[in-house]
Design a protein around this motif. Sequence first.
Motif, PDB file in Angstrom:
ATOM      1  N   HIS A   1       6.340   2.975   5.064  1.00 56.92           N
ATOM      2  CA  HIS A   1       5.358   2.772   6.143  1.00 56.92           C
ATOM      3  C   HIS A   1       4.114   2.095   5.563  1.00 56.92           C
ATOM      4  N   ARG A   2       4.342   0.969   4.945  1.00 54.44           N
ATOM      5  CA  ARG A   2       3.266   0.268   4.262  1.00 54.44           C
ATOM      6  C   ARG A   2       2.125  -0.088   5.203  1.00 54.44           C
ATOM      7  N   SER A   3       2.433  -0.422   6.435  1.00 54.42           N
ATOM      8  CA  SER A   3       1.380  -0.837   7.356  1.00 54.42           C
ATOM      9  C   SER A   3       0.399   0.291   7.654  1.00 54.42           C
ATOM     10  N   GLN A   4       0.847   1.535   7.505  1.00 52.96           N
ATOM     11  CA  GLN A   4      -0.037   2.674   7.750  1.00 52.96           C
ATOM     12  C   GLN A   4      -0.839   3.068   6.508  1.00 52.96           C
TER      13      GLN A   4
ATOM     14  N   PRO B   1      -2.404   0.783   3.935  1.00 53.55           N
ATOM     15  CA  PRO B   1      -2.843  -0.419   3.214  1.00 53.55           C
ATOM     16  C   PRO B   1      -3.709  -0.052   2.011  1.00 53.55           C
TER      17      PRO B   1
END
Length: 767
Positions: A257-260, A262
């Motif tokens: 969940h890289r977008s959550q 950063p």
Amino acid sequence: MLNQPINPFSSSQTEVRSAMEVLRTDQNPLLRLLTLLVGFGCIVSVILYRLYFIQTELTDDYAALFDKEYVAEVSLPSLDGRILTREGMVLAEDRQVLNLTSHYRWLEEPANENWLKRHARNRLSPQERRDKEKIAEQELIILAERDAMWERVAQLTGQTTEEIRVARKAIQLRVERQLDAVNRRQAERETQAAADNEDETDQPDDWWSRLSHSVKRELTTTPHRHADDPLVIREELEYHTVVENITMETASRIKTHRSQFPGLDFDTTNERHYPQRDLAAHIIGVRRPLTPEQYAERQETLEGADPLDYQIGDHIGLTGLEKRYDRQIRGLRGLRRIRKNQHGEILSDEVVRNPRKGRNVIVSLNSQLQRTIQDFLENEIALGDEIPAINEEDQRSAEEVVDGGPVQTAIGQGSHIQPPAGGAVIVLDVRTGEVVAAVSAPGFDLELMSHPEKNLPRWQQLQQDQRGPFMTRFTQMAVAPGSVFKTMSSIAMLHSGQWNPDEPRFCQGFLHRPHQYRCYIYSHYGHGHGDMSLTDALCQSCNVYFFTAAEELGAQPFVDWARRLGFGQRSGIDLPDERSGNLPNLKPGDVGYSGNSRGLAIGQARLTTTPIQIARMMAFIANGGELVTPYIVDQIEDVDAVQPQFREPTVLPIPGANDDMLARIREGLWMVVQNPRGTGYKHVRLSEVEIAGKTGTAEVGAGRRDHAWFAGYVPADRPKYAFAVVMEHAGSGGKMAGPVAKKVVQTMLEVGLLGAPAELASKQTKE
């Protein structure tokens, strides 16, 4: 017409014009062209001079800006060596730990304005970037997303948002201190440069030279920037550890969940782990991260480069074997050198030094024996003991209860006494000095000592414990040995040639006066031991017998032999911070010489010894006159070596110690435990194996209880192991140290160090 084409060199035209008209440039095209040519030539000359100066004087400086290469040295991690027992039990090892890291800008509070604006503009279209309100709106969104991200991190890692905030703040404070230091140094350099310019005294005096100097300076000096960009240091562009030792599950959740999340990343570090926790804690010791203060101190002690390449944060041995064998255990990190250009493109990548794993250390400890003794000793210290009243059967010999020490007020009253303040046990091979067990109580948890922050209340409790749980008692507790030292006194008496061990010496219970230099039996029952030989005096621990020897022989034989057997010196065991104890150098004519000589003969006066010294003395008696050097590490493994390194035992024959002389002493030590009148008969004797040894009750004074000792070897007929037991402020040696010694031998039988119990029973049946 002024602009009509004419020939300026025509004589007719020249005659027509007056002298004033010739000077007017607008009426004289030639002069006008010449003026323009000169002006243009001056400008071109200045430009050419500047180009020439750049090409000849500033080439390297300007070229360096475009051809500048950045060299980054990246450490390649290495593991420190392990500490193991012979059977393969891991006592200490390195484990790789996964840490959660964050880019500095994502943890900084308040957020950096330039960073925040840049991220906001990246989310907008080129047209929207001109709208300041939309930029401000995006900045608020980014800040809200950042706060939400740290809340999710806290939930995933099991920490509170406050703990995460404190960790972020600590990182920011550290970076800001570094930034302030850089700014301060730069300001100092600029101030010094300005002062140097003002101090120039070679300024020309005439206006033409000053003008020339100014023009040259402007042409050759980089212009001063009146509005410098904010200084940015490397730490502001790097990732920093926020949460240590996260689980793989947590890392997987963040990665997917890289977008959550950063600005977050991971790195691995090594952490020292002690799987057995408190087992042999004083022996194993700890490795902890090197602090800046310790690093600075280490650099001061080293003349050149650090051969182990220690950096701040690396684990270094502080106590025990971790400290003593730090050079062998320490793994050497590798080094990778990466060259990049100004655009970040990699020009070269090479491994300068391959990582080297630390060497494994193998200890001689028997883990079963160590654990059993350790648990038993901790229990004895925690619970204390009930002292029963002396019954009629016990009164057949007061020495069954206590040896030649002072009266214990609790005896005969059936009262409950305080538990011992501490205790120590050491067991070693009589032939080689190999240590198979060494216990100091109270102890501590190595995991807690290496990470105090994990349980601060318990850590503070340990630090405030008046019993000294961090003291390694078997090498550092230097106290009076009491009557166990009579064993050494017997050697000195026999070697002197002036003492007949078979000649009976009468003990009336005191030496000369009833209130001085007494035996315990006289203090408690009002009579003495009667006629005593050397073996009888050892068996019943007769003080008067050894007082008499000290009067006749003087102190010198006792001092000389004590020095030969290593008293007043370190034993040489491979543990740091060993104490040497104190051997008084008594000489005739000294104040109190007679009294101190008598006290020395029974292990009192100003004499202090450590348990390891007493066990070493017993090994000397058992092996026939060789002084061994105790050791714990007997093998060092090297992953690159074909053969491991084994320790060669250090054994020193002592001149003057013959086996016939020592046989008389061994007989007396056997009687201590096996004879019904022996001071160790009741509390030490075992039916499975014969034990030889000596009890000791050492006076402390100041209203405090005495130290209880028992030291000996086993089996009595064919000695394999010597041991020493001391219980600090416990009272009677036979009563308090004897049961511990008995438990030690019982455990040695159970773990097979003395042979199978069935074999021993068969041997005793045949005899």
